[in-house]
Structure formats: C-alpha cells, structure tokens
Design an enzyme around this catalytic site. Structure first.
Site, PDB file in Angstrom:
ATOM      1  N   ASP A 192       2.683  -5.691  -0.053  1.00 36.20           N
ATOM      2  CA  ASP A 192       3.921  -5.296  -0.725  1.00 36.20           C
ATOM      3  C   ASP A 192       3.855  -5.637  -2.213  1.00 36.20           C
ATOM      4  OD1 ASP A 192       4.860  -4.456   1.676  1.00 36.20           O
ATOM      5  OD2 ASP A 192       6.364  -6.029   1.937  1.00 36.20           O
ATOM      6  N   SER A 249      15.822   1.710  -0.383  1.00 36.47           N
ATOM      7  CA  SER A 249      15.031   0.488  -0.273  1.00 36.47           C
ATOM      8  C   SER A 249      15.566  -0.536  -1.267  1.00 36.47           C
ATOM      9  CB  SER A 249      13.557   0.786  -0.553  1.00 36.47           C
ATOM     10  OG  SER A 249      13.417   1.362  -1.836  1.00 36.47           O
ATOM     11  N   GLU A 290      20.692 -13.699   3.058  1.00 35.40           N
ATOM     12  CA  GLU A 290      20.356 -13.434   4.457  1.00 35.40           C
ATOM     13  C   GLU A 290      18.838 -13.470   4.629  1.00 35.40           C
ATOM     14  OE1 GLU A 290      21.808  -9.531   5.256  1.00 35.40           O
ATOM     15  OE2 GLU A 290      23.684  -9.885   4.188  1.00 35.40           O
ATOM     16  N   LYS A 327      15.417 -12.158   5.613  1.00 34.72           N
ATOM     17  CA  LYS A 327      14.933 -10.780   5.665  1.00 34.72           C
ATOM     18  C   LYS A 327      13.940 -10.626   6.816  1.00 34.72           C
ATOM     19  CE  LYS A 327      12.776  -7.217   2.780  1.00 34.72           C
ATOM     20  NZ  LYS A 327      11.687  -6.883   3.702  1.00 34.72           N
ATOM     21  N   ASP A 377      11.268  -8.419   9.219  1.00 37.95           N
ATOM     22  CA  ASP A 377      10.213  -7.443   8.948  1.00 37.95           C
ATOM     23  C   ASP A 377      10.068  -6.501  10.136  1.00 37.95           C
ATOM     24  OD1 ASP A 377       8.208  -6.158   7.605  1.00 37.95           O
ATOM     25  OD2 ASP A 377       6.647  -7.552   8.222  1.00 37.95           O
ATOM     26  N   TYR A 406      22.801  -5.927   9.769  1.00 39.70           N
ATOM     27  CA  TYR A 406      23.074  -6.691   8.549  1.00 39.70           C
ATOM     28  C   TYR A 406      23.882  -5.953   7.480  1.00 39.70           C
ATOM     29  CZ  TYR A 406      18.754  -4.142   7.373  1.00 39.70           C
ATOM     30  OH  TYR A 406      17.798  -3.170   7.206  1.00 39.70           O
ATOM     31  N   LYS A 417      10.706 -12.159  -1.825  1.00 39.19           N
ATOM     32  CA  LYS A 417       9.614 -12.232  -0.860  1.00 39.19           C
ATOM     33  C   LYS A 417       8.976 -13.620  -0.886  1.00 39.19           C
ATOM     34  CE  LYS A 417       9.504  -8.031   0.825  1.00 39.19           C
ATOM     35  NZ  LYS A 417       8.247  -7.310   0.980  1.00 39.19           N
ATOM     36  N   CYS A 470     -25.715   4.347  -0.805  1.00 35.52           N
ATOM     37  CA  CYS A 470     -24.682   4.572   0.211  1.00 35.52           C
ATOM     38  C   CYS A 470     -25.155   4.062   1.565  1.00 35.52           C
ATOM     39  CB  CYS A 470     -24.359   6.056   0.293  1.00 35.52           C
ATOM     40  SG  CYS A 470     -23.213   6.475   1.628  1.00 35.52           S
ATOM     41  N   CYS A 515     -25.715   7.309   3.944  1.00 31.28           N
ATOM     42  CA  CYS A 515     -26.714   8.368   3.733  1.00 31.28           C
ATOM     43  C   CYS A 515     -27.849   7.972   2.803  1.00 31.28           C
ATOM     44  CB  CYS A 515     -26.035   9.634   3.216  1.00 31.28           C
ATOM     45  SG  CYS A 515     -25.355   9.486   1.541  1.00 31.28           S
ATOM     46  N   CYS A 534     -20.186   7.344  -3.441  1.00 34.31           N
ATOM     47  CA  CYS A 534     -21.373   8.116  -3.076  1.00 34.31           C
ATOM     48  C   CYS A 534     -21.165   9.560  -3.532  1.00 34.31           C
ATOM     49  CB  CYS A 534     -21.579   8.068  -1.564  1.00 34.31           C
ATOM     50  SG  CYS A 534     -22.842   9.218  -0.976  1.00 34.31           S
ATOM     51  N   CYS A 540     -23.145  13.521   3.032  1.00 33.83           N
ATOM     52  CA  CYS A 540     -22.886  12.171   3.547  1.00 33.83           C
ATOM     53  C   CYS A 540     -22.045  12.271   4.818  1.00 33.83           C
ATOM     54  CB  CYS A 540     -22.149  11.339   2.495  1.00 33.83           C
ATOM     55  SG  CYS A 540     -21.757   9.663   3.058  1.00 33.83           S
TER      56      CYS A 540
END
Length: 677
Positions: free
Chosen positions: A32, A81, A111, A113, A115, A223, A311, A405, A408, A423, A429
């Site tokens: 986050d 959000s 409050e 939080k 998840d 909530y 957080k 790579c 390959c 690559c 590949c």
C-alpha cells in the site's frame, strides 16, 4: 514538459496495472505504501500541470473490484477510498487542517481499520434487501445471496427507531482461525493457498455458489452510515451506537477523541493491542464526528476530506535467504524473487519475497545464506528490507544478477533511466510468450476461459507457442493431454471460438503492447478504427491523439515495427478475430446541457432538496461537482449554515453565489444564462 508527460504516462500505466491486480485479481504485487507513493507523485505532477489531467487518470477514480457473474448496482452514495498516512506528523497535519477549515476544534472518531472487502448493506423496513461490493465506487456487484450466509450480519434489524431505509457500510473479513483452516485444506487438495485473509475474503464473496461462501464462515464489521438522513443522529459516533442497538456488529475498538493527544494515544494503544484481534487489521481510521462538518469539508475526486487512514508500520522478522529465482514477465522484465526459510509474519507463513531489481540486490550487498529482515508492506506483500552482515558466513557467495535470460539465454538489456533488465527476444522467449498468452486470454481482453496451468500444459506439449496458436487448437489434440475430458476440451474450444467476437479494443488491449492498458486501448480504437490504420500511424500522428503521449506512442510504433507482431496480426485476421471497429460509438452528449462544463460547489443545508438530490441533478445536466472553491469554480450553490470560510473565499474570487431559488431559476432559464456567464 515532454519529460513530465512521459512520467505522468508511466505512473498512470503502473497505477492502472496495480489497481487491476489489487481490486480484480486480489493479487497485489506492491505494498500500500509503495502504491500511495506512486499515486502521490502523480497527484503532485497533475497539480503542477492541471492541463494534463484526463478523466481516465487514476487520480480521478477509485479502483474496481467488479466481477462478471453478478448483477451491477449503482451506489446511492459513492463509495470512495481513504487517503493514507504513515506518520504521526501527517495525522497532526490532518487534524490541524480540519480544525482550521471548520474554524474551531473538532471531535474525531478513531476506529481500528480492518483489512477485508468493503460492502454496502441496505435494510428496508428493517429487513436486509441488498448487499453490494464497492466496485469502482459508483457501480458495485450485487452479492446479497452470499452475504445472507454471513452469521454476523443480521437479516432483520433488532429493536425500533431505525429509518424505513437504512444503508450501512463495513468490511467483510475472514478470521485468522478460518484462514488457516481453509489454507490447510487447500494445500491438502493440491490447491494454492490464499496469500492473506483479505484475498481469501474477496475470493470467497465472489463465489457464484452461496454454499461455498457459507462453508467459509466469513465475518463482518460495520462502520459507516452515509448520507444526510434527518431521522438519524447528526454525529458519526451516535450513528454507530444506533447500529449496535439495531443488532449490527460494530467494532469495540472505537473511541471519540476530543484532541490530538486523544488520537495519538489511541494509535499508540492499538499499534500493540491489534495483534490480539481475531481478524486482520492494518491501521486506524480517523473521521470528523459531526455529519454537518463532514459535508462542509467535502470530498476530492477519490476520497472524503473529513477522514484519513493511518497505516501501522509493518511487522518485521528475521529469516534465512535460501536462494534467488529470476522470473521473466510477458514484457520481458526480469524480476528476482527470494526463496526464504519459512517464517510467520502477521499471521501468515512467508516463503518468498520480492527483490525488485538488480540495483536493489546490490544496495543490500546480498549473499546466499544471509540472515535477512523481512516485513509485509501494507500487511500483504513480503519484502526484504535489510541484511544482518554480522551473521554472514565468510564463504557465502554474493547474489549476482544474470547477464542472460534464464528462460531463453538471450543477453539481457537495460533501457537508460529504467531500473529493470529485460529480455529483448520477445518472439522467441518461451516465458514471454506464456505471459502474453495469459494476458491475451484475460477477461478484459479476449476472455478465453483458460487458466495458467493449462497454458503451461499446452506449451510443454508443443501445442502452443504464441497467441496465434490458440486458434489452431482442436478438441482431439486436447483430449490427449492430462486432465482433459471431452467436456473440458469442448468448453475451451468453444471459448476460443467466442473470442472471435470480442471487440477490437479488447483484442488491442490483449496484444500486450507496453504501456497500453484497457483505457488506452479504447482511446486508440476510437482514434484508429482498424488495426491497419493504427499500425500505419507515425509517432507524431499518435501524439496528436488526446491522452496519448510520446512514451505510449513510441511503444505502439515499436510494437508494429516488429515482424513477429505483424505476423501475429495476420494470423488473428485469418482466424476471424475482430481487428476493426464495426459500429461507430454514438455521442452521448445530445443537446447541450444546461450546466455542461460548469464547475459547481455545494455548501450548506437546503430546504427544497437534499444535497445528494442537487448533486444528482447537476451531474444529470452536465455539470461537475467540486468540493473546494477555486478560480475555476463557476457557481456556489449556497444553503443555510454555509461555512464562513467558504463564503469569504467565493466572494474574494468573484465566484457567483446562488441560493436555492436562484439556482433553480438558472436551470429553468435553459442555456441562456450559461452563455452570458
């Protein structure tokens, strides 16, 4: 300015990719905090260059967790959000800002939080009538049948005094005990375990069979009661108390704070005490208590200005680095992944962690066998944050980055200014081709119903080497593979057949052109009605398309310059895949709307209509709701108790202030007043 445009494009592309992984796939690849850092940088650049803001920018929307198979419901109140913060200084800034804008000290509800997965519940006459996921904030999935199986959500409210229609929001969670039980069962059945309880809760709630949901014993905490409802108390804290009386499960970890000291004390307490909670937590939410003050503070495009999420710092443990794998993505990017001695962090067993890129490995001076400190960024993504050199064996070999790579053997390259090696053998590949096929088959692209394990199986048995090979598969070939029966083979072939009817923009997105996400693919499809026209466009032509800058334009030109990609287009054309737009999109603007293009701020309390009714009316007539008054504001719709600070700002900027009567008269006058303005 070109460098700014390029950075904005890159940030938008990255954020859209991470939105998709987090909200749709429930498989985030960054923490986050890392996501927020990208978002904050984009917000900063757009604030400096507002002319570069587009309606499709991630700063203008909420990530989506929409899933096919469920009815779509429009939220009465948008589900936004929260802005995140990670320090006490930022919490102090938030508290001082809201006090300053209100003009006095405010009460704040703190409050714990949780998840999980956001949910909106609607009760009509006390009976649960609808449960809807957050979705994209405006539209969500109707998961009522599944939510009815959750024992902690009452089907009927208790007591009396609740409104005829009550909407309450909260979080669907999977308790730690159930999470461990389910993962043990999945491992026993040779299924991959869930990464964390949030992913498990999200995956469970999106099951089409409610019996599966019921067996997993989800939980929920409520909530928030949104909106201005006169029959409800006028503070958030009192509304939560009402919810408890009506039998709704509200967290015990809720406190009414009267000062900054109260808030910080709450944070201190739960930073330690949260480890005893039966469900996953990742921070504390702070909300202004007064509903009237919430409305006065308003909203940004993504989040309320009256709330913030703090957080917690991630839990950190030490373990041993056993080895390092190097994964090849569909665009050729090489990602190092650490294999660790299993260790418990935040309730889950961690065995692997991202090492990001070569520079990150070098900065740690990493050696095999090192004791490393690991934490879960945002309580989800494990990452190595430091090494304990004093515990290192003198013979421990240093971890280097490969020069070729691992899939390959092609020599790796690095673009100037970028951290990752990649690559360049895009067409030969095998790992890149596997990734490209998986992306092409995804729901928002060709929508071919096939899993990564089946794709691996087809590659291993030589039946598939690139996207075009999908359209040559036949039932009889599939029946010779392990696990395929007549029905499963028929279903896959039918799904491939159906993909021929997918839209041109979906197929364009599925081609996996670097920096061309779903939204950009739609923009390109509108500008160039066929793939032939798009492939013939120069970088200069592409840059003339709104929202297409030099980075995207260069990537598109480079894609079509490669012979292997031109050959793929011809293979898809021969298979009957849609490579042009058959129906021109109709403009939905219609006649000029009364408020088209106008920015309007709503403030205060109204007698004739609610604030939400005015918001809906303004948007229906083409106007845009803004939460803050600026020089770009066209009108302020002012009701009773409008904040003095907002009033003074509007007057100082010369913004027209309308009361209810004047505003309604403006609408009745049609477009004349708009043209005069």
């Amino acid at each position: 300015m070109e460098r700014v445009k390029e950075e904005i494009e890159r940030l938008r592309y990255l954020l859209e990719e991470h939105n998709h992984r987090y909200y749709v796939l429930s498989d985030p690849s960054i923490s986050d905090q890392e996501y927020d850092a990208l978002m904050h940088r984009l917000e900063e650049l757009e604030a400096q260059h507002p002319e570069l803001i587009t309606p499709h920018s991630p700063t203008q929307r909420v990530g989506s967790d929409r899933t096919e198979g469920f009815a779509t419901i429009t939220h009465r109140y948008p589900m936004l959000s929260l802005s995140n913060t990670y320090s006490y200084d930022e919490v102090k800034d938030f508290y001082e800002r809201v006090c300053r804008e209100i003009g006095r000290d405010v009460e704040v509800v703190a409050e714990l939080k949780y998840d999980g997965l956001s949910i909106s519940l609607v009760y009509e006459d006390g009976v649960l009538s609808r449960a809807v996921t957050r979705g994209d904030g405006r539209l969500g999935d109707d998961v009522t049948a599944n939510v009815r199986t959750i024992r902690s959500i009452p089907l009927r409210l208790q007591g009396e005094g609740y409104p005829r229609e009550l909407e309450v929001r909260g979080e669907i969670l999977l308790p730690w005990v159930e999470f461990e039980r389910i993962n043990q069962s999945r491992i026993a059945e040779d299924e991959p375990p869930f990464a964390n309880p949030r992913n498990a809760a999200s995956g469970t709630l999106k099951q089409l069979d409610p019996k599966v949901v019921a067996a997993r014993k989800l939980d929920a905490y409520l909530y928030h009661v949104p909106g201005e409802q006169p029959e409800l108390p006028h503070t958030h804290y009192e509304r939560l108390a009402c919810c408890r009386r009506w039998g709704l499960k509200v967290s015990h970890a809720t406190h009414l704070c009267h000062s900054l000291e109260d808030i910080l004390a709450f944070l201190d307490h739960w930073d330690a005490a949260r480890s005893h909670e039966p469900v996953a937590t990742d921070g504390v939410v702070l909300k202004v208590n007064s509903i009237a003050e919430q409305e006065e503070l308003g909203y940004t495009a993504k989040s309320p200005r009256w709330a913030i999420a703090y957080k917690f710092k991630a839990e950190q443990v030490q373990t041993e680095l056993l080895s390092v794998d190097y994964q090849v993505g569909r665009t050729g990017t090489i990602t190092p992944v650490a294999n660790l001695a299993p260790v418990a962090i935040s309730g889950t067993i961690v065995r692997r962690a991202s090492l990001h890129n070569a520079d990150f490995i070098a900065s740690l001076d990493l050696h095999l066998g090192d004791t490393v400190a690991v934490e879960k960024g945002g309580e989800i993504i494990p990452k190595i944050v430091s090494v304990v050199p004093s515990l290192r064996s003198v013979s421990a070999p240093r971890v280097g980055f490969p020069s070729v790579c691992p899939a390959c053997g092609t020599a790796l390259e690095r673009i100037a200014g970028e951290a990752a090696y990649f690559c360049p053998a895009r067409s030969s590949c095998p790992e890149q081709q596997r990734g490209r096929v998986e992306h092409f088959c995804s729901r928002k692209a060709a929508d071919i119903r096939i899993g990564p394990e089946t794709i691996d199986l087809l590659f291993e048995h030589g039946l598939l080497s690139d996207i075009g090979g999908l359209y040559a598969l036949e039932e009889e070939q599939l029946l010779g593979l392990p696990g395929f029966q007549r029905r499963s083979a028929s279903n896959l072939v039918r799904s491939i057949e159906e993909s021929r009817e997918r839209s041109y923009s979906s197929i364009l997105f599925g081609l996996g052109i670097r920096f061309v996400g779903e939204t950009t693919a739609k923009t390109l499809a509108r500008a160039y009605p066929s793939i032939d026209e798009l492939s013939a466009a120069s970088q200069e032509d592409l840059c003339a398309v709104p929202e297409i800058g030099p980075v995207i334009a260069g990537s598109v030109v480079d894609f079509f310059a490669q012979q292997s990609n031109r050959s793929l287009i011809e293979t898809l054309r021969g298979a009957g895949v849609q490579l042009s737009r058959e129906v021109t999109e109709q403009s939905d603007s219609g006649a000029e709307s009364v408020l088209s293009g106008l920015s309007i701020v709503i403030s205060g309390v109204f007698a004739l209509h609610t604030r939400d009714e005015y918001k809906a009316l303004i948007e229906r007539l083409g106007g845009k709701i803004s939460s803050a008054i600026s020089s770009k504001t066209d009108y302020v719709l002012a009701g009773e108790k409008m904040g003095p600070a907002k009033l003074a700002k509007a007057e100082s900027l010369g913004v027209r202030i309308l009361d209810e009567a004047a505003f309604l008269a403006l609408i009745e006058q049609g477009t004349d007043d708009k043209h005069k303005h």
